[in-house]
Design an enzyme around this catalytic site. Structure first.
Site, short mmCIF file in Angstrom:
data_model
loop_
_atom_site.label_atom_id
_atom_site.label_comp_id
_atom_site.label_asym_id
_atom_site.label_seq_id
_atom_site.Cartn_x
_atom_site.Cartn_y
_atom_site.Cartn_z
N LEU A 261 0.82 -1.22 0.00
CA LEU A 261 0.00 0.00 0.00
C LEU A 261 0.85 1.26 0.00
O LEU A 261 0.30 2.37 0.11
CB LEU A 261 -0.93 0.00 1.23
CG LEU A 261 -1.93 -1.15 1.31
CD1 LEU A 261 -2.71 -1.08 2.61
CD2 LEU A 261 -2.87 -1.13 0.13
N ARG A 262 2.16 1.11 -0.12
CA ARG A 262 3.02 2.30 -0.10
C ARG A 262 2.76 3.19 -1.31
O ARG A 262 2.93 4.41 -1.25
CB ARG A 262 4.48 1.86 -0.04
CG ARG A 262 5.44 3.01 0.25
CD ARG A 262 6.84 2.48 0.53
NE ARG A 262 6.88 1.82 1.83
CZ ARG A 262 7.85 1.00 2.21
NH1 ARG A 262 8.83 0.71 1.39
NH2 ARG A 262 7.83 0.45 3.41
N GLY A 263 2.36 2.58 -2.43
CA GLY A 263 2.07 3.36 -3.62
C GLY A 263 0.93 4.33 -3.41
O GLY A 263 1.03 5.52 -3.76
#
Length: 324
Positions: A261-263
């Site tokens: 979910l870093r994007g």
């Protein structure tokens, strides 16, 4: 590249920027020019770690605060170069040998990470950095502090900085672990139009012939840009992020198949910084479209059946979701 640098200057939590491209395209020049646009920061007087008056905890800062002798001073935001040949002691810090030999005292000499605290750590040719230094940077970037345990000393000090890297892809790829730590990634190409090349050559020649006159020529433009950055920092906390913007970011990452979910998190933070720079009140589709390529291009899995570049894949996904 310039937009990416301004984004990380407005919101350091974006996670830094990686600039890859041809040699001689002004990558290092742009990074080092960023320091002159940032307003000074307040630091504890006498602290070698650039500690803030409140919040930071380090050996010297805590001692000064405990003694109720804390005074502050305005210091420039540090932009520290990390040379490729730097030793681990130079990066993390080590015992001051001169004082150890002459006075018999074990005194810690801070390294480059301490100097970069609350500023920028710049790695030129980041893809050539030695593996043990990459591992060290990953640990510090994740924790926000530097821990040194050696020769009977135990030192812990804050080391929060914006990581900026540059390099030439022809000289090798960056380790995936370090690549993922950069919030943004941009690709710089050599200009192919005559007018741009002539303008760059003329400006560089004018700078080398008379640096003071060149600086005076661009003084007003630099001041206006500095004011915009300072104002954007103040506006950042007031920028609204509606649910529709978060859904758009998630849709885009799902379509591209990014891991984790870093994007999405980086995409929202970068879009919020762009909104602050533009003076907008909320994040919308325009802001997400502008930052999506630099936020997601280095997070894509390689597809052996798709020969298009990562930026083209992001652009294609943007067109499918947002429309032409």
């Amino acid at each position: 590249m310039k937009l990416g640098l301004m984004i990380v200057a407005v919101d350091p939590t974006v996670g830094g920027i990686l600039v890859f491209g041809d040699r001689g395209t002004g990558k290092s020049t742009a990074v080092r020019g960023l320091a002159g646009l940032l307003p000074p920061m307040q630091a504890v007087e006498g602290c070698r770690y650039n500690c803030a008056p409140t919040g930071d905890t380090c050996v010297e800062g805590c001692r000064l605060k405990a003694a109720r002798r804390t005074t502050t001073r305005a210091v420039p935001v540090p932009v520290v170069d990390l040379p490729l040949g730097a030793t681990e002691d130079r990066v993390v810090g080590a015992i001051d040998l001169e004082r150890a030999l002459t006075c018999g005292e074990k005194v810690f000499e801070p390294g480059l990470l301490a100097r970069a605290h609350r500023g920028f750590l710049y790695i030129d040719e980041a893809n050539l950095l030695e593996d043990h230094l990459v591992d060290l940077l990953l640990d510090v970037a994740a924790s926000g502090e530097n821990v040194v345990e050696r020769e009977g000393l135990s030192i812990r000090h804050p080391a929060r900085f914006v990581l900026i890297g540059s390099g030439n892809p022809e000289e090798g790829e960056l380790r995936p672990q370090l690549l993922d730590r950069f919030g943004l990634s941009v690709d710089v190409k050599t200009p192919q139009d005559l007018a741009t090349r002539v303008t760059v050559v003329r400006r560089r020649d004018a700078f080398e012939r008379d640096r003071e006159a060149f600086a005076a020529t661009w003084k007003d433009a630099d001041a206006a840009l500095a004011r915009n950055l300072a104002a954007a920092r103040k506006r950042l906390a007031r920028i609204a992020v509606p649910d529709s913007a978060v859904e758009r970011a998630a849709q885009l990452c799902l379509a591209l198949g990014t891991d984790g979910l870093r994007g999405e998190l980086t995409l929202i933070r970068a879009a919020r910084a762009v909104a602050a720079l533009d003076g907008a009140g909320a994040v919308g589709d325009d802001e997400i479209r502008r930052v999506a390529p630099m936020t997601l291009r280095h997070r894509l899995r390689r597809d052996p059946l798709d020969e298009t570049g990562s930026t083209a894949r992001v652009d294609r996904a943007i067109a499918e979701i947002f429309g032409p």
